[in-house]
Every structure is written in structure tokens, then in C-alpha cells.
Scaffold this motif. Structure first.
Motif, PDB file in Angstrom:
ATOM      1  N   MET A 234       0.820  -1.197   0.000  1.00 30.47           N
ATOM      2  CA  MET A 234       0.000   0.000   0.000  1.00 30.47           C
ATOM      3  C   MET A 234       0.867   1.265   0.000  1.00 30.47           C
ATOM      4  O   MET A 234       0.502   2.252  -0.633  1.00 30.47           O
ATOM      5  N   GLY A 235       2.021   1.194   0.680  1.00 33.93           N
ATOM      6  CA  GLY A 235       2.910   2.351   0.758  1.00 33.93           C
ATOM      7  C   GLY A 235       3.496   2.713  -0.600  1.00 33.93           C
ATOM      8  O   GLY A 235       3.598   3.896  -0.947  1.00 33.93           O
ATOM      9  N   THR A 236       3.913   1.717  -1.378  1.00 28.60           N
ATOM     10  CA  THR A 236       4.467   2.003  -2.698  1.00 28.60           C
ATOM     11  C   THR A 236       3.395   2.518  -3.638  1.00 28.60           C
ATOM     12  O   THR A 236       3.680   3.336  -4.511  1.00 28.60           O
ATOM     13  N   PHE A 237       2.170   2.052  -3.458  1.00 31.31           N
ATOM     14  CA  PHE A 237       1.059   2.517  -4.280  1.00 31.31           C
ATOM     15  C   PHE A 237       0.844   4.018  -4.068  1.00 31.31           C
ATOM     16  O   PHE A 237       0.700   4.776  -5.036  1.00 31.31           O
ATOM     17  N   LEU A 238       0.834   4.448  -2.806  1.00 28.77           N
ATOM     18  CA  LEU A 238       0.669   5.873  -2.504  1.00 28.77           C
ATOM     19  C   LEU A 238       1.872   6.677  -3.012  1.00 28.77           C
ATOM     20  O   LEU A 238       1.704   7.789  -3.527  1.00 28.77           O
ATOM     21  N   SER A 239       3.059   6.140  -2.891  1.00 29.49           N
ATOM     22  CA  SER A 239       4.261   6.818  -3.385  1.00 29.49           C
ATOM     23  C   SER A 239       4.185   7.001  -4.891  1.00 29.49           C
ATOM     24  O   SER A 239       4.556   8.057  -5.429  1.00 29.49           O
ATOM     25  N   ASP A 240       3.713   5.981  -5.596  1.00 28.69           N
ATOM     26  CA  ASP A 240       3.568   6.067  -7.044  1.00 28.69           C
ATOM     27  C   ASP A 240       2.548   7.127  -7.438  1.00 28.69           C
ATOM     28  O   ASP A 240       2.755   7.874  -8.410  1.00 28.69           O
ATOM     29  N   ILE A 241       1.447   7.205  -6.704  1.00 25.83           N
ATOM     30  CA  ILE A 241       0.414   8.201  -7.000  1.00 25.83           C
ATOM     31  C   ILE A 241       0.959   9.613  -6.778  1.00 25.83           C
ATOM     32  O   ILE A 241       0.763  10.505  -7.615  1.00 25.83           O
ATOM     33  N   VAL A 242       1.650   9.810  -5.668  1.00 23.31           N
ATOM     34  CA  VAL A 242       2.231  11.125  -5.379  1.00 23.31           C
ATOM     35  C   VAL A 242       3.246  11.494  -6.465  1.00 23.31           C
ATOM     36  O   VAL A 242       3.278  12.628  -6.951  1.00 23.31           O
ATOM     37  N   LEU A 243       4.060  10.549  -6.861  1.00 27.47           N
ATOM     38  CA  LEU A 243       5.049  10.793  -7.903  1.00 27.47           C
ATOM     39  C   LEU A 243       4.377  11.152  -9.223  1.00 27.47           C
ATOM     40  O   LEU A 243       4.825  12.062  -9.932  1.00 27.47           O
ATOM     41  N   GLN A 244       3.299  10.466  -9.559  1.00 25.04           N
ATOM     42  CA  GLN A 244       2.567  10.757 -10.788  1.00 25.04           C
ATOM     43  C   GLN A 244       1.965  12.162 -10.755  1.00 25.04           C
ATOM     44  O   GLN A 244       1.999  12.885 -11.754  1.00 25.04           O
TER      45      GLN A 244
END
Length: 91
Positions: A1-11
Motif C-alpha cells: 500500500m505504501g508504494t502505491f501511494l508513493s507512485d500516485i504522489v510521484l505521478q
């Protein structure tokens, strides 16, 4: 879940940066167009040719001296001499 949120923020950050870059390019383009309409010239100003350029160029055209010798006599680089001589010949 943490990497998913990191990916969204990065996008999201990537999207914002890309849009800002497009805006900067558009403002730059508008500024250049406005400056051209005002008559602003861009680039380095042309360097004037030496006083003996016409004479030296005539000797070069006649085959009396080489392009390198002509450029040296005119205190300019060989490429500059050829460019100025070529422009002169087209006129």
C-alpha cells in the motif's frame, strides 16, 4: 500500500511539473514573438570585416593566395573568411 501511494504522489508531481514546463515554454514563445515585433535582434552581432578584405578576397578569387593566407591577412578564422567571401560572391 505504501508504494502505491508513493507512485500516485510521484505521478501527481510529475503531472504538475510537466504542465508548468509547458506554461513556461508558452510564455517564452510569446515573449520572443513580442520582442521580434518590437524589432529586437537576437544572436551575436556580426563582426565587421577588415579594411583590406575586398582586396584580399580579390586576390583569393584570382588564385594568387590560399584561403588560409587570405584569412590570416584579414585577421579572421578560415571559416569566417569563407563565410564572408561566399556571402560577398552571392551579392
Amino acid at each position: 500500500m505504501g508504494t502505491f501511494l508513493s507512485d500516485i504522489v510521484l505521478q501527481v508531481l510529475s503531472f504538475v511539473a510537466e504542465n508548468e514546463r509547458k506554461n513556461i515554454r508558452e510564455r517564452q514563445k510569446e515573449g520572443i514573438e513580442a520582442a521580434k515585433q518590437r524589432g529586437v535582434r537576437f544572436g551575436r552581432p556580426p563582426k565587421p570585416v577588415s579594411e583590406n578584405f575586398e582586396q584580399v578576397c580579390g586576390r583569393w578569387e584570382a588564385g594568387e593566395i590560399t584561403g588560409r593566407e587570405a584569412a590570416t591577412e584579414c585577421n579572421m578564422s578560415v571559416s569566417t573568411f569563407y563565410r564572408k567571401a561566399g556571402y560577398r560572391l552571392r551579392q
